[in-house]
Design an enzyme around this catalytic site. Structure first.
Site, short mmCIF file in Angstrom:
data_model
loop_
_atom_site.label_atom_id
_atom_site.label_comp_id
_atom_site.label_asym_id
_atom_site.label_seq_id
_atom_site.Cartn_x
_atom_site.Cartn_y
_atom_site.Cartn_z
CG HIS A 52 21.17 -44.97 59.14
ND1 HIS A 52 21.25 -44.05 58.13
CD2 HIS A 52 21.49 -44.30 60.29
CE1 HIS A 52 21.61 -42.87 58.63
NE2 HIS A 52 21.76 -43.00 59.94
CD GLU A 53 21.07 -45.55 63.86
OE1 GLU A 53 22.19 -45.19 64.29
OE2 GLU A 53 20.21 -44.75 63.46
CG HIS A 103 26.03 -43.99 62.52
ND1 HIS A 103 26.71 -42.91 61.99
CD2 HIS A 103 24.70 -43.69 62.40
CE1 HIS A 103 25.84 -42.00 61.58
NE2 HIS A 103 24.62 -42.45 61.80
CG HIS A 128 32.70 -44.37 60.56
ND1 HIS A 128 32.21 -43.08 60.62
CD2 HIS A 128 33.98 -44.23 60.11
CE1 HIS A 128 33.14 -42.23 60.23
NE2 HIS A 128 34.23 -42.90 59.93
#
Length: 650
Positions: free
Chosen positions: A441-442, A445, A448
């Site tokens: 998940h991190e 980020h 991105h």
């Protein structure tokens, strides 16, 4: 200019250096404002880069305060917050800058590219949401509010950290630690007065271990009560923050803070966002009730809130023959990190290269990222729990990809921070699968931000992305942590190198949506509470009463009175999610839809994955995510894919 910054933070001189830097910036702003013929290149771009360089200077302090918290970092950070907030508020209310941006937007509309137009559009909106167009008295009051809000948010976070670190529960009776995984016991074990004892705390790895595996119900209740009643002094902070947010919103022409918050998000109105949440609640409630019935059958007594993790683990083993502890030897931290990078290299045709350097802690390390054999970005990892680190997991950006006034390229950098079980010379850091999902998940980020091709820093990477879309890339990537082809890239026994078997992977995938509807209700409870809390002014007991009224529908197990969840709700009182917690579910619609498109194409053969890299990751915040998503999929998101992802069938 493509060189990366060296991580450094001089705490002794930080405040003096900050004041010198801000004084220089203010002088530069005055010089820029004196320019008669203001253009994007001689006015907007220098202002952007000035703010980017301030970010370069300030980020190491905020990072250290989160990962190596000490009395000194607290002291310096607490001094710095009002200084930087006052500076930022004055800029955001500077009517001369606001007017210059509006003039440039009108005069150069035909010649600016879409990135530059987006910078101007968002800045003009930001100025108006900061009250730049208002009278001096109102602007002064808004500045006071912003400074106080920053101080309160910092105090809220520090109170939680202090309360978390202050609590510990010592166990001497061996029967009370029966069933606790060996790796967790190793972390808890200590010797005192010639006896072996075990210390459990409110730090996530320790707390979760006992709540999930600890047989002694009284101890589980003590730990749970300590956790959900942390930092009672935060109740007063909540009252003051809510009052300040409401006052600020009214000064800016909004009915409430929810309206103010959604002005910069994809969701059109608070009512539409609530309607979205209520729809998910209606579609999930019946399945959640059935899940609770099954869970209750596994317990010999009426379930309480502090029982669900323990009996959930028992039921999961019974239903899926899955024991989380059996998986941990296959998820050794370094192996998972390396495997995740192998996966990303294959999916997006990028490359990671470990760097040799000394950072803020011996457990921190960094990689360079290459795309098309060209150095693209730098990513830092700090993944293990320690007393000096704030709880939870997050990505924070440091540098943004952009070009400066001279057209020189700046590369991006970011931090990935987690709180995984600590490793030692004799004890490796073995992760739960939930930890693996968190890391993915991190990292979503992170890439991105880091793979952005945008040349304007204010809309590069995660900058400029609507808040309710910012979780899209993180949720998209975390879904792959359940894919068999991906798991086999890193799920290898840390002692034997045996790859996780097909049977164990199948069990893990089948168990993915275990109690998912109950989990959905829990997230919806937080989201609805957050939105409704910011639709009018609540104070004192009204805050608790609102939460209780929402729980009448969402909390299928009665919540004990001592549970003051709101006092630890950092996302909305110490983070950026106020009137925006719904964003997790809003973005999950996008992520589920795009994820299934990639999976249906065979993952590594997926053209959608490459389009995702080229459109979403390269695109940053230079276009609305609504437009980027339609560019990616050729249509709007299919909301039914969210329920499919969670195994909920209404």
């Amino acid at each position: 200019m493509s060189k990366f910054l060296t991580f450094n933070c001089n705490l002794e001189n930080f405040i003096d250096d900050l004041q010198v830097k801000l004084r220089h910036n203010n002088e530069k702003i005055e010089t820029l404002l004196e320019e008669e013929n203001k253009t994007y290149y001689n006015f907007v771009k220098p202002l952007q880069m000035m703010e980017e360089e301030l970010e370069h200077f300030f980020t190491p302090l905020s990072h250290l305060n989160s990962v190596n918290n000490s009395e000194k970092t607290q002291e310096v950070y607490t001094q710095a917050i009002p200084i930087i907030t006052e500076y930022s508020t004055k800029i955001s209310q500077n009517i001369a800058i606001y007017k210059a941006y509006k003039t440039i937007a009108e005069n150069e509309n035909a010649t600016l590219n879409y990135e530059q137009k987006r910078v101007l559009e968002l800045n003009i909106q930001h100025f108006e949401l900061s009250g730049a167009h208002l009278d001096e008295q109102t602007k002064a009051r808004l500045q006071e509010i912003n400074i106080r809000k920053s101080e309160l948010s910092n105090d809220f976070s520090q109170n939680i950290l202090d309360a978390t670190n202050a609590f510990e529960y010592t166990i001497e009776n061996e029967a009370d630690i029966e069933g606790i995984p060996a790796s967790d016991l190793q972390s808890a074990k200590f010797e005192e007065d010639g006896k072996t004892k075990y210390k459990f705390t409110l730090q996530m790895p320790s707390y979760i271990a006992y709540m999930t595996y600890g047989k002694n119900r009284d101890i589980r209740q003590k730990l749970y009560e300590a956790y959900v009643s942390r930092a009672p002094q935060n109740a007063a902070i909540i009252d003051e923050l809510l009052a300040l947010r409401q006052e600020m919103s009214e000064l800016l022409g909004f009915k409430n803070y929810a309206e103010y918050s959604l002005a910069t998000k994809m969701a059109p109105t608070p009512d539409k966002a609530l309607e979205f949440l209520e729809s998910l609640l209606d579609n999930s409630i019946e399945q959640a009730k059935k899940e609770l019935e099954e869970l209750q059958e596994s317990a010999p007594h009426q379930l309480e809130s502090f029982d669900t993790a323990y009996y959930g683990e028992i039921l999961k083993k019974a239903q899926y023959e899955i024991d989380e502890e059996e998986y941990r030897p296959y998820f050794e931290q370094k192996s998972v990190v390396n495997g995740m990078m192998d996966f990303l290299e294959k999916l997006f045709t990028i490359k990671f290269e470990l760097q040799e350097e000394t950072l803020w802690h011996e457990k921190a390390y960094a990689y360079h990222i290459y795309e098309n054999e060209k150095l693209k970005a730098k990513i830092y990892f700090d993944l293990e729990a320690r007393d000096s680190k704030r709880g939870g997991a997050w990505m924070s950006n440091w540098q943004a990809h952009c070009t400066n006034e001279a057209g020189e390229e700046q590369l991006a950098s970011a931090f990935i921070v987690c709180n995984f079980p600590p490793s030692s010379d004799t004890n490796p850091s073995l992760l739960r699968h939930d930890d693996v999902v968190t890391l993915f998940h991190e990292m979503g980020h992170g890439i991105h931000h880091l793979l952005s091709n945008v040349n304007e820093n204010e809309v590069s990477g995660v900058n400029g992305v609507e808040w309710d879309a910012v979780e899209f890339p993180s949720q998209f990537l975390e879904n792959f942590a359940y894919e068999p082809h991906v798991l086999k890239m890193f799920a290898k026994h840390h002692e034997t190198s045996e790859v996780l078997s097909d049977e164990m992977i199948e069990k893990l995938v089948r168990a993915k949506n275990f109690l998912s509807a109950m989990g959905m209700l829990r997230q919806l409870e937080f989201s609805i509470f957050d939105l409704q809390l910011h639709t009018k002014l609540y104070k004192g007991e009204e805050v608790q009463n609102l939460l209780n009224s929402i729980r009448e529908k969402t909390a299928l197990i009665p919540t004990p009175e001592y549970n003051k969840f709101q006092n630890g709700f950092s996302h909305i009182f110490a983070g950026g999610y106020a009137a925006g917690y719904y964003s997790y579910k809003w973005a999950e619609v996008l992520s589920a839809d795009a994820f299934y498109a990639v999976v249906d194409e065979g993952i590594f053969e997926s053209q959608t994955a490459l389009k995702y890299r080229d459109i979403i990751l390269h695109g940053g915040g230079a276009k609305s995510m609504q437009d980027l998503y339609i560019d990616l999929m050729g249509r709007e998101a299919d909301t039914t894919q969210l329920l499919r992802l969670n195994g909920i069938y209404a």
